[in-house]
Design a protein around this motif. Structure first.
Motif, PDB file in Angstrom:
ATOM      1  N   ILE A  99       2.581  46.001 -19.399  1.00  0.00           N
ATOM      2  CA  ILE A  99       2.281  45.205 -20.668  1.00  0.00           C
ATOM      3  C   ILE A  99       3.319  43.558 -20.642  1.00  0.00           C
ATOM      4  O   ILE A  99       2.639  42.936 -20.414  1.00  0.00           O
ATOM      5  N   GLY A 100       4.222  44.199 -20.489  1.00  0.00           N
ATOM      6  CA  GLY A 100       5.687  42.622 -20.218  1.00  0.00           C
ATOM      7  C   GLY A 100       4.548  41.895 -18.648  1.00  0.00           C
ATOM      8  O   GLY A 100       4.867  40.828 -18.586  1.00  0.00           O
ATOM      9  N   SER A 101       4.374  42.487 -17.641  1.00  0.00           N
ATOM     10  CA  SER A 101       4.294  41.999 -16.686  1.00  0.00           C
ATOM     11  C   SER A 101       2.513  41.113 -16.773  1.00  0.00           C
ATOM     12  O   SER A 101       2.343  40.354 -16.556  1.00  0.00           O
ATOM     13  N   ILE A 102       1.383  41.820 -17.624  1.00  0.00           N
ATOM     14  CA  ILE A 102       0.227  41.318 -18.236  1.00  0.00           C
ATOM     15  C   ILE A 102       0.648  40.349 -18.941  1.00  0.00           C
ATOM     16  O   ILE A 102       0.368  39.129 -18.979  1.00  0.00           O
ATOM     17  N   LEU A 103       1.472  40.411 -20.005  1.00  0.00           N
ATOM     18  CA  LEU A 103       1.439  39.158 -20.852  1.00  0.00           C
ATOM     19  C   LEU A 103       2.470  37.869 -20.168  1.00  0.00           C
ATOM     20  O   LEU A 103       1.994  36.637 -20.009  1.00  0.00           O
ATOM     21  N   GLY A 104       2.970  37.891 -19.094  1.00  0.00           N
ATOM     22  CA  GLY A 104       3.957  37.461 -18.444  1.00  0.00           C
ATOM     23  C   GLY A 104       2.571  36.547 -17.556  1.00  0.00           C
ATOM     24  O   GLY A 104       2.874  35.042 -17.291  1.00  0.00           O
TER      25      GLY A 104
END
Length: 187
Positions: A115-120
Motif C-alpha cells: 500500500i505504501g508503494s502504491i500510494l508513493g
C-alpha cells in the motif's frame, strides 16, 4: 532581410580539432573587444556533472526516507503487537497454529509495504503530472511523467521484499508469545 543590430553569439566550427584550444585562447585574449570562447561539449559535461551530483544526493535522501519508513513500519507493527497480545492468544486458543500467527503478521507487513508503494507511485505521478507544464513553461525543464519505469519498479519490489523481511521480527515475537502469557491478566 534585416541586418542585425548586434551579434551576441557565434558558433564556430573548426576543421582541425587540434587547434581548438589555440583558437579559444586567441579569442579570449582579443584586446579590441571583450569576447569569451567556450567549448559547448566541456560546458555541457560540467552541467551534467553538476546535475548528476544533485541526482545522486536526491537518491541518497530517498534511500534514507525508505529506511525510516521501514523502521517506522517495524515500530508500528511491534506496538500493535503489544496491543493485540490477547487477540493473538485467543486466536491460538481457538486452534490457530503459531505458523498462522507468523504468516498473519508477515502478510500485514507485506500489505503495508504494498500500500505504501502504491500510494508513493500515485502521489509521485500526480505531482509530476501537475507540475510538468509549469516546469516546462517557466524553466524549460521537461520531466517525463509515466507510471512505471524499470528502476522504480525494482525499487518498489525491493521495498516490498524488505518490508516482508522486516515483518519477520514482529512475526517471530508473536509466534514466540505463549498462550498463557496472552490470556493472563497483568496487574
Amino acid at each position: 532581410n534585416e541586418d542585425p543590430q548586434e551579434i551576441t553569439a557565434v558558433l564556430i566550427g573548426l576543421k582541425s580539432k587540434i587547434n581548438i584550444f589555440n583558437v579559444q585562447r586567441e579569442i579570449q585574449e582579443y584586446e579590441k573587444e571583450a569576447l569569451s570562447a567556450i567549448l559547448p561539449g566541456a560546458s555541457f559535461q560540467e552541467l551534467w556533472q553538476t546535475i548528476s551530483t544533485a541526482e545522486s544526493t536526491l537518491k541518497f535522501i530517498s534511500y534514507f526516507i525508505i529506511l525510516s519508513a521501514i523502521l517506522g513500519m517495524i515500530a508500528c507493527i511491534l506496538t500493535s503487537l503489544n496491543e493485540r497480545r490477547r487477540e493473538i492468544a485467543i486466536l491460538r486458543s481457538v486452534g490457530a497454529r503459531p505458523i498462522h500467527i507468523f504468516l498473519l503478521i508477515i502478510s500485514e507487513s507485506l500489505l503495508l509495504g504494498f500500500i505504501g508503494s502504491i500510494l508513493g507511485i500515485l502521489l509521485t505521478t500526480t505531482v509530476l503530472f501537475l507540475s510538468q507544464n509549469i516546469l516546462e513553461k517557466n524553466y524549460g525543464i521537461y520531466i517525463e511523467s509515466g507510471l512505471f519505469f524499470s528502476k522504480e519498479i525494482i525499487i518498489i519490489l525491493l521495498t516490498i521484499i524488505v518490508s516482508i523481511i522486516c515483518g519477520i521480527f514482529p512475526a517471530w515475537r508473536a509466534y514466540a508469545n505463549s498462550l498463557v502469557d496472552g490470556l493472563s491478566i497483568k496487574i
